[in-house]
Design an enzyme around this catalytic site. Structure first.
Site, PDB file in Angstrom:
ATOM      1  N   CYS A 170     -10.264  -2.285  14.924  1.00  0.00           N
ATOM      2  CA  CYS A 170     -10.468  -3.729  15.137  1.00  0.00           C
ATOM      3  C   CYS A 170     -10.572  -4.112  16.608  1.00  0.00           C
ATOM      4  O   CYS A 170     -11.226  -5.090  16.945  1.00  0.00           O
ATOM      5  CB  CYS A 170      -9.333  -4.524  14.516  1.00  0.00           C
ATOM      6  SG  CYS A 170      -8.929  -4.018  12.850  1.00  0.00           S
ATOM      7  N   GLU A 205       0.828  -1.202   0.000  1.00  0.00           N
ATOM      8  CA  GLU A 205       0.000   0.000   0.000  1.00  0.00           C
ATOM      9  C   GLU A 205       0.867   1.259   0.000  1.00  0.00           C
ATOM     10  O   GLU A 205       0.513   2.272  -0.600  1.00  0.00           O
ATOM     11  CB  GLU A 205      -0.943  -0.013   1.224  1.00  0.00           C
ATOM     12  CG  GLU A 205      -2.127   0.911   1.075  1.00  0.00           C
ATOM     13  CD  GLU A 205      -3.274   0.572   2.040  1.00  0.00           C
ATOM     14  OE1 GLU A 205      -3.336  -0.584   2.520  1.00  0.00           O
ATOM     15  OE2 GLU A 205      -4.084   1.463   2.319  1.00  0.00           O
ATOM     16  N   GLU A 230       1.877   1.747  -3.464  1.00  0.00           N
ATOM     17  CA  GLU A 230       0.701   2.198  -4.215  1.00  0.00           C
ATOM     18  C   GLU A 230       0.466   3.690  -3.972  1.00  0.00           C
ATOM     19  O   GLU A 230       0.179   4.447  -4.905  1.00  0.00           O
ATOM     20  CB  GLU A 230      -0.517   1.379  -3.767  1.00  0.00           C
ATOM     21  CG  GLU A 230      -1.768   1.616  -4.584  1.00  0.00           C
ATOM     22  CD  GLU A 230      -2.965   0.821  -4.042  1.00  0.00           C
ATOM     23  OE1 GLU A 230      -2.938   0.408  -2.860  1.00  0.00           O
ATOM     24  OE2 GLU A 230      -3.922   0.611  -4.815  1.00  0.00           O
ATOM     25  N   GLU A 269     -13.503 -13.981  -5.222  1.00  0.00           N
ATOM     26  CA  GLU A 269     -12.175 -13.631  -5.768  1.00  0.00           C
ATOM     27  C   GLU A 269     -11.044 -13.950  -4.794  1.00  0.00           C
ATOM     28  O   GLU A 269      -9.875 -13.821  -5.127  1.00  0.00           O
ATOM     29  CB  GLU A 269     -12.143 -12.155  -6.198  1.00  0.00           C
ATOM     30  CG  GLU A 269     -12.423 -11.108  -5.136  1.00  0.00           C
ATOM     31  CD  GLU A 269     -13.910 -10.779  -4.931  1.00  0.00           C
ATOM     32  OE1 GLU A 269     -14.768 -11.629  -5.285  1.00  0.00           O
ATOM     33  OE2 GLU A 269     -14.212  -9.700  -4.396  1.00  0.00           O
ATOM     34  N   SER A 315      -7.698   1.349  -2.061  1.00  0.00           N
ATOM     35  CA  SER A 315      -6.465   0.635  -2.358  1.00  0.00           C
ATOM     36  C   SER A 315      -6.829  -0.713  -2.949  1.00  0.00           C
ATOM     37  O   SER A 315      -7.779  -1.360  -2.496  1.00  0.00           O
ATOM     38  CB  SER A 315      -5.681   0.441  -1.065  1.00  0.00           C
ATOM     39  OG  SER A 315      -4.713  -0.559  -1.243  1.00  0.00           O
ATOM     40  N   LYS A 360     -14.919 -10.291   8.463  1.00  0.00           N
ATOM     41  CA  LYS A 360     -13.842 -11.106   7.893  1.00  0.00           C
ATOM     42  C   LYS A 360     -14.374 -12.440   7.388  1.00  0.00           C
ATOM     43  O   LYS A 360     -13.811 -13.044   6.490  1.00  0.00           O
ATOM     44  CB  LYS A 360     -12.746 -11.337   8.937  1.00  0.00           C
ATOM     45  CG  LYS A 360     -11.925 -10.096   9.233  1.00  0.00           C
ATOM     46  CD  LYS A 360     -10.846  -9.856   8.184  1.00  0.00           C
ATOM     47  CE  LYS A 360     -10.222  -8.483   8.332  1.00  0.00           C
ATOM     48  NZ  LYS A 360      -9.464  -8.090   7.136  1.00  0.00           N
ATOM     49  N   GLU A 406     -15.554 -11.518   4.033  1.00  0.00           N
ATOM     50  CA  GLU A 406     -14.416 -11.262   3.145  1.00  0.00           C
ATOM     51  C   GLU A 406     -13.814 -12.582   2.650  1.00  0.00           C
ATOM     52  O   GLU A 406     -13.532 -12.745   1.461  1.00  0.00           O
ATOM     53  CB  GLU A 406     -13.359 -10.447   3.884  1.00  0.00           C
ATOM     54  CG  GLU A 406     -12.130 -10.139   3.046  1.00  0.00           C
ATOM     55  CD  GLU A 406     -11.076  -9.367   3.837  1.00  0.00           C
ATOM     56  OE1 GLU A 406     -10.701  -8.275   3.425  1.00  0.00           O
ATOM     57  OE2 GLU A 406     -10.634  -9.867   4.889  1.00  0.00           O
ATOM     58  N   CYS A 446      -8.475  -2.389   4.156  1.00  0.00           N
ATOM     59  CA  CYS A 446      -8.223  -3.591   4.971  1.00  0.00           C
ATOM     60  C   CYS A 446      -9.391  -3.933   5.885  1.00  0.00           C
ATOM     61  O   CYS A 446      -9.414  -4.982   6.508  1.00  0.00           O
ATOM     62  CB  CYS A 446      -6.940  -3.433   5.771  1.00  0.00           C
ATOM     63  SG  CYS A 446      -6.721  -1.797   6.428  1.00  0.00           S
TER      64      CYS A 446
END
Ligand code: SF4
Ligand code: SF4
Ligand code: SF4
Lengths: 574, 179
Positions: A504, A280, A283, A367, A320, A359, A362, A300
């Protein structure tokens, strides 16, 4: 303004203007039971459990919404008050399933607690529990309307704090239920799977979708090689489940406990976080160079990513493309690590322990894997892991210490502060400033980005340019900030967004806690961990350097893109 | 005013016309206070009930959560989420009516129509409901069919007669092509 003076059960107490009778009672050290009240949500006063007697008033008042005023004489424990509260609890119990003994909230349930506290020993009304279907449509959150006591806390947090409103009150009177529109289930609507509703639910009407059964099965399957990763926020909270002091950092015991459960390899999500920072960071530098798609917004937090897909698809190109630490590590486990040990990816069962319910969602995104094999096979919340350890009879608090397995268990301090709001930004800054200036940072702690305010801003000098950053926690705050960005009222190069309040450490999968200081304690644990680490910058993690040298090649390069980056797609809001 | 004449009548407008009407209503009321309830009320007049896609469309146009709209449409008993019959039969269940046999009356309607309370007959002609006291206790037991009031219905045997009247009306209107 003048302070308000009143008496609570005869004892004088002074409170600030704007305080409620409940505030005054708490100040006076008097415990008044509550259910619909929640300190972080707007007041409702619907359950009426907090009733008190106020001299001169005809009827009892709900103290959580009743404003305190000078000269008031309040009685919190008269006979009529006690009887009323008991009746309220009895009525709730009369509509409630009687299966506490096998209920996931047994021991942490607030209804159990008030019932016990108020000495309810029998229910005078006939039990009339409903038999409505559970909503199991979501891979993250399960709703059991039969246990719902209609306190409205989930609706309020989803609406007021997260600005999602996936659930609401429907129907009226005895038919009222908390539900999704048309009862279609959470998976159909804009629910972002953050699990904040679970965290505020006083009973077992909301819970995470179970992954323990699947994990147990994998652990006892001799044909599977089992690998586990643990997120930073877990080690700052798991101890609470075993009577340890809130804020205890239990990393080494945690590693031991996972080996005891039978995992073959114990890796650290913080390694994934270090990798995310390097990717990142590059990036960000590239986008700054090209002046393209700025601000760069972090990706994230899967709750935030899903929110963006539903509510601001026009911002998706700002996200991102980096996968989250969980999924970066997941991809490595099923490629790099699988190759290294010569095991087929489909024979590796990879579990992630997360403070988060999103999560779970996710990890299930199509993908996030290749050739039909998922990178992360199961996601357990901190609470689920605690339950498994208890079931296995592991005496957690007295376990010896042990270390993560290498190389995917080696991490920097930067990778650890990911678990608290502002941490990703600080970690990125530690790396980006050095990558950009080529000089070593003198002061690596960016105090300006720390703290818990919903939105924080900082300006950092970066080799002749000024980098403007914003840090947001909770989706409601994200909505507000993004509106400003879209309208051109605010301009940033980098925005960190964490879907949950305080990041988190306050995730929807964390242990239930009533400690008002809990976020500070958990955050302090992660900053302590950072302090104790020899390596405190992600790009200096030797295992990360080795990985780039021997496997990935260049950051943001071809292989990095194939394994460590992803894409997003718009989802309907209605 | 064809609009009021065709209330609850299915098939009188094409789908597109209905949505155009809804758009008009929205444009008119959107900015007003209490717009949601007003719009839903009008939408129900247009569509005969409040189908899912109408509620979704209203939420989207007002930029409010669907959960809020659904909360309102399920809270007020005047909103219906399922198609309603042309004639609404409401049997009063107030105390006076109840003690004089309204319960039996309701059962008789259920049998005669083949539906339960709250449901609509498959031909779309009748919706059967139990209502709260309508204040006509002197006529107990009392029931209404649309705007028509029937009092002192002491015997369930009168149920088929009552229904026959509206079924006949239907045939009439079909012949002259009203609606
Ligand atoms: S939610 Fe609480 S009261 Fe209800 S069954 Fe579970 S433990 Fe018992
Ligand atoms: S998981 Fe989050 S978005 Fe979904 S209903 Fe709960 S609070 Fe709302
Ligand atoms: S689901 Fe839980 S938080 Fe929501 S209203 Fe019911 S009991 Fe309260």
């Amino acid at each position: 303004m003048e302070r308000i003076k009143l008496t609570i059960d005869g004892a004088p107490v002074e409170v600030d203007p704007g305080s409620t009778v409940l505030d005054a009672a708490r100040k006076a050290g008097v415990h008044v039971p509550t259910l619909c009240f929640h300190p972080e949500l707007r007041l409702e006063g619907s359950c009426r459990l907090c009733v008190v007697e106020i001299e001169g008033m005809q009827s009892l008042a709900a103290s959580c919404v009743y404003p305190a005023s000078s000269g008031m004489r309040v009685r919190t424990n008269s006979e009529v008050v006690r009887k009323t509260r008991k009746s309220i609890v009895e009525l709730l119990l009369a509509n409630h399933p009687q299966d506490c003994l096998v209920c996931p909230r047994h021991g942490t349930c607030e209804l159990q607690e008030v019932s016990h506290q108020l000495g309810v020993r029998k229910v005078r009304f006939k039990n009339d529990a409903r038999a409505l279907a559970q909503d199991q449509s979501s891979v993250a959150v399960v709703r059991d309307p039969n246990k719902c006591i209609l306190c409205g806390r989930c609706i309020r947090i989803c609406e007021q704090v997260q600005k999602v409103s996936a659930i609401g009150l429907a129907g009226r009177g005895s038919k009222a239920v908390v539900t999704t529109p048309f009862g279609h289930g959470l998976a159909e609507g804009p629910c972002v799977a953050c699990g904040q509703c679970i965290k505020v639910c006083p009973v077992a009407a909301l819970k995470e979708a179970d992954a323990t059964e699947q994990t147990w099965r994998a652990l006892s399957d001799p044909t599977l090689h089992t690998v586990v990763q643990v997120a930073p926020a877990v080690r700052a909270a798991l101890g609470e489940e075993f009577g340890m002091r809130p804020g205890a950092l239990v990393t080494e015991k945690l590693v031991t406990s996972l080996r005891k459960l039978g995992f073959n390899q114990v890796f650290d999500t913080q390694f994934g976080a270090d990798l995310t920072i390097v990717e990142e960071g590059h990036e960000l530098l590239r986008r700054l160079n090209e002046s393209k798609h700025l601000p760069l917004i972090t990706s994230c937090s899967p709750g935030w990513v899903k929110y963006a897909e539903h509510f601001c698809p026009e911002m998706l190109e700002h996200l991102s493309t980096c996968k989250s630490p969980q999924q970066m590590l997941g991809a490595l486990v099923k490629t790099y690590y699988a190759e290294k040990i010569g095991v087929m990816p489909s024979n590796i069962f990879h579990v992630a322990i997360m403070p988060c319910t999103a999560k779970k969602f996710e990890a299930s995104r199509p993908e996030m894997g290749r050739d039909g094999v998922r990178d992360v096979d199961a996601v357990l919340t901190t609470r689920e892991l605690a339950a498994m350890l208890k079931e296995a009879g592991i005496d957690f608090a007295n376990l010896p210490d042990s270390e993560f397995d290498l190389p995917l268990g080696m991490s920097s301090g930067a990778g650890g502060i990911f678990g608290v709001t502002g941490g990703v930004t600080e970690a990125v800054l530690r790396s980006v400033t050095e990558l950009k200036t080529g000089k070593e940072l003198e002061e690596i702690e960016f105090q300006g980005v720390r703290g818990f305010a919903g939105v924080r801003e900082a300006v950092i000098a970066l080799n002749g340019m000024t980098l403007k950053v914003a840090i947001v926690n909770s989706l409601g705050q994200a909505e507000k900030l993004l509106k400003k960005v879209k309208q051109g009222e605010a301009e940033y190069h980098f925005i960190e967004i964490m879907g949950c309040p305080s990041g988190c450490i306050g995730g929807g999968g964390q242990p239930f806690s009533k400690d008002p200081e809990i976020k500070h304690k958990r955050a302090a644990a992660l900053y302590r961990q950072d302090h104790m680490k020899r390596v405190r910058k992600s790009h200096e993690n030797p295992a990360i350097r080795e990985l780039y040298r021997t496997f990935i090649g260049d950051p943001n390069g071809e292989k990095a893109h194939a394994l460590l980056h992803t894409h997003y797609h718009a989802r309907p809001r209605y | 005013m064809t609009e009021s004449k065709c209330v609850g009548c299915t098939g009188s407008y094409t789908r597109d016309e209905k949505w155009d009407q809804l758009d008009e209503v929205m444009a008119k009321h959107k900015a007003l206070e209490g717009a949601l309830i007003m719009i839903l009320h009008r939408a129900q007049l247009i569509f005969g009930y409040l189908p899912e896609d109408v509620q979704r469309y209203v939420a989207k146009s007002l930029n409010i959560p669907l959960a809020d709209v659904y909360g309102v449409t399920t809270f007020y008993s005047s909103f219906s989420l399922t198609p309603r019959g042309k004639h609404r039969i409401a049997v009063c269940m107030g105390t006076a009516c109840y003690v004089r046999g309204a319960g039996d009356l309701l059962t008789a309607f259920e049998k005669a129509l083949g539906v339960k309370v709250g449901q609509t007959t498959t031909d779309g002609l009748f919706t059967l409901e139990a209502s709260r006291c309508i204040g006509a206790c002197g006529l107990a037991p009392v029931l209404t069919v649309g705007e028509d009031v029937y009092g002192n219905i002491m015997s369930a045997e009168r149920v088929p007669d009552i229904l026959r009247k509206y079924r006949a009306e239907k045939q009439q209107s079909e012949k002259v092509g009203l609606c």
